[in-house]
Design an enzyme around this catalytic site. Structure first.
Site, short mmCIF file in Angstrom:
data_model
loop_
_atom_site.label_atom_id
_atom_site.label_comp_id
_atom_site.label_asym_id
_atom_site.label_seq_id
_atom_site.Cartn_x
_atom_site.Cartn_y
_atom_site.Cartn_z
N ASP A 32 0.82 -1.21 0.00
CA ASP A 32 0.00 0.00 0.00
C ASP A 32 0.86 1.27 0.00
O ASP A 32 0.76 2.12 0.92
CB ASP A 32 -0.94 0.00 1.22
CG ASP A 32 -1.84 -1.23 1.25
OD1 ASP A 32 -2.21 -1.73 0.18
OD2 ASP A 32 -2.18 -1.68 2.36
N GLU A 195 -11.63 -0.25 -3.41
CA GLU A 195 -10.93 0.31 -2.24
C GLU A 195 -9.70 1.08 -2.70
O GLU A 195 -9.49 1.27 -3.89
CB GLU A 195 -10.52 -0.82 -1.29
CG GLU A 195 -9.59 -1.84 -1.94
CD GLU A 195 -9.21 -3.00 -1.02
OE1 GLU A 195 -9.62 -3.01 0.14
OE2 GLU A 195 -8.47 -3.89 -1.50
N GLU A 313 24.37 5.50 5.25
CA GLU A 313 23.79 4.51 6.16
C GLU A 313 23.72 3.16 5.45
O GLU A 313 23.32 3.09 4.28
CB GLU A 313 22.40 4.96 6.61
CG GLU A 313 22.40 6.25 7.42
CD GLU A 313 23.26 6.16 8.68
OE1 GLU A 313 23.21 5.12 9.37
OE2 GLU A 313 24.00 7.12 8.97
N GLU A 315 21.65 0.93 5.67
CA GLU A 315 20.28 0.59 5.29
C GLU A 315 19.81 1.37 4.06
O GLU A 315 18.64 1.35 3.72
CB GLU A 315 19.33 0.80 6.47
CG GLU A 315 19.20 2.23 6.97
CD GLU A 315 20.26 2.62 8.00
OE1 GLU A 315 21.24 1.88 8.14
OE2 GLU A 315 20.10 3.67 8.65
N ASP A 431 26.34 -0.72 10.22
CA ASP A 431 25.58 0.52 10.47
C ASP A 431 25.79 1.59 9.41
O ASP A 431 24.85 2.26 9.00
CB ASP A 431 25.94 1.07 11.86
CG ASP A 431 25.01 2.19 12.28
OD1 ASP A 431 23.88 2.24 11.77
OD2 ASP A 431 25.41 3.03 13.10
O1 FUB Z 1 -3.21 -3.76 3.25
C1 FUB Z 1 -4.49 -4.11 3.70
C2 FUB Z 1 -5.49 -3.82 2.63
O2 FUB Z 1 -5.20 -4.53 1.43
C3 FUB Z 1 -5.53 -2.38 2.19
O3 FUB Z 1 -6.19 -1.57 3.08
C4 FUB Z 1 -6.18 -2.51 0.86
O4 FUB Z 1 -6.06 -1.37 0.06
C5 FUB Z 1 -5.49 -3.73 0.30
O5 FUB Z 1 -4.27 -3.38 -0.30
#
Ligand code: FUB
Length: 436
Positions: A32, A195, A313, A315, A431
């Site tokens: 995400d 979503e 760094e 990382e 590090d």
């Molecule tokens: O990462 C958890 C859920 O999966 C997210 O809220 C959605 O967008 C989907 O990617």
């Protein structure tokens, strides 16, 4: 863009051809992506799929990575966790997709705790520490309260969109921690919306990007002349990409380039609950529409170089195999879990016209230590030096070790750290490093 010598540009083009960059983080599962361009840096906020697969999303904190060249990413560690919202949020799981936005010198992170609501956390820097200033969910509307996206329009009005399986919005107040008016559901729902909304604006047109089509998700978008819709569906940007049944995007314009960030399930043992963030560069079509963007392993090309004479760094890396990254209050973030056969790559280091003569690294080991071969151009490329990391008395008892270079190095090169030592044992922690 600053002037670069032809040599540097040719070297950058060569390196961009010879490397795979996706997924961009190999030390953890990340999902995400929510980019935030601030000054000369891309700050990339992500969710974190825990290594332990529980057959569902297993997510307890939010992480930050940053880059100035789009290929080397610095792990900045955890910026917030379920504990940040301990006054009201469930504490076992549910740190889902966040987005962070700067305003008036502060940074506001909108973080859903799945099943508890959407919180807001504020910090004085992009790195945090983020704290919950209101002690309650900003949004607690329904079970659909996930995936917030925050957008500030040219007139200063901020909008928060979120939701699964339909998008909701509110108009935020200028304090960014409260809103006015009613929570509104879109009357004209963007076609096939599921979503993961991402609200942005370009040339006066509003774009709502989102995950669409049910499972497996693709990434689609709609446009509107108003931030409140109605939205006109414009099509799929990224078709379903396999391995991960979800997808979730963010876009960023940075130093004259446009980037599309999404997630895949491409890391070893990855999948729908072990995701990994990837990036593609794209150009908007002349009419402002998105092109189709396909996931690639190659990813993006570097748009800058790094200075190997400044402390780097450990990382900060473009690619790694086997190693992990962790942090604590004393040391900050460092590379750990280094075993024989592991490796790390840092790209496009500009050594300039005069070769350094030494390489220095800060290392720590509670066992016998190990060896780090420092090579350029490939894992079998010219060996600049071999650094012996000794037993130092503890995994955080840091020692600064210097090795002389065997050979001269000038111009732009990728750097390979190849680790050797006792089979099976943890060798040492790492590090930072620099050439002198
Ligand atoms: O990462 C958890 C859920 O999966 C997210 O809220 C959605 O967008 C989907 O990617």
């Amino acid at each position: 863009m600053k002037f670069k010598s032809i040599g540097v540009l040719i070297a950058m083009a060569f390196f961009s051809y010879s490397h795979a960059q996706n997924p961009i983080i190999q030390t953890k599962y990340t999902a995400d992506p929510a980019p935030m361009v601030y000054n000369d840096t891309v700050f990339l906020y992500v969710d974190h799929d825990e290594d332990a697969d529980i057959g569902f999303f297993n997510m307890k904190n939010w992480l930050l990575y940053k880059s100035t060249d789009m290929v080397n990413w610095t792990d900045c560690g955890q910026v917030a966790s379920l504990k940040t919202f301990s006054k009201w949020g469930r504490q076992d799981n549910g740190a889902w997709a966040l987005q962070c936005m700067p305003r008036n010198g502060k940074f506001y992170a909108y973080c859903p705790v799945q099943l508890s609501g959407i919180g807001v956390a504020v910090a004085n820097t992009p790195y945090g520490p983020f704290v919950d200033p209101i002690g309650k969910p900003l949004i607690n509307n329904s079970g659909d309260d996930i995936d917030p996206t925050i957008f500030i329009d040219d007139d200063g009005q901020a909008y928060l969109y979120w939701g699964n399986p339909q998008p909701y919005y509110v108009k935020m107040n200028s304090d960014m921690t409260s809103y006015s008016g009613k929570i509104t559901t879109q009357t004209v729902k963007p076609d096939k919306y599921v979503e993961g909304p991402w609200l942005t604006k370009r040339n006066g047109l509003y774009y709502l990007l989102y995950a669409a089509n049910g499972i497996p998700e693709n990434l689609a978008y709609a446009t509107s002349t108003s931030p409140l819709g109605p939205w006109t569906y414009k099509g799929v940007i990224m078709p379903t990409q396999g391995a991960s049944f979800t997808n979730h995007c963010g876009v960023a314009d940075f130093k004259g380039h446009s980037y599309f960030m999404y997630h895949t399930g491409k890391l070893p043992r990855g999948g729908g609950f072990g995701r990994s963030v990837a990036i593609e560069e794209f150009k908007y079509n002349a009419d402002g529409t998105f092109p189709t963007i396909l996931p690639t392993d190659k990813g993006v090309s570097p748009i800058g170089t790094m200075n190997p004479r400044e402390r780097v760094e450990a990382e900060t890396m473009a690619f790694s195999k086997g190693v992990k990254v962790e942090s604590n209050d004393e040391t900050g973030v460092y590379v750990c879990d280094i075993h024989r056969g592991d490796s790390m790559v840092v790209r496009v280091l500009d050594f300039g016209k005069t070769s350094p003569s030494t390489f220095t690294a800060s290392v720590a080991s509670a066992l016998q230590g190990g060896i780090m071969d420092v090579r350029i151009d490939s894992s079998h490329g010219p060996l600049l030096c071999t650094l012996n990391a000794p037993y130092t008395g503890g995994w955080e008892k840091w020692q600064t070790i210097t090795a002389n270079l065997n050979t001269k190095v000038e111009g732009v090169h990728d750097l390979y750290f190849i680790f050797r030592g006792n089979e099976g044992a943890k060798l040492f922690n790492f590090d930072w490093w620099k050439f002198q």
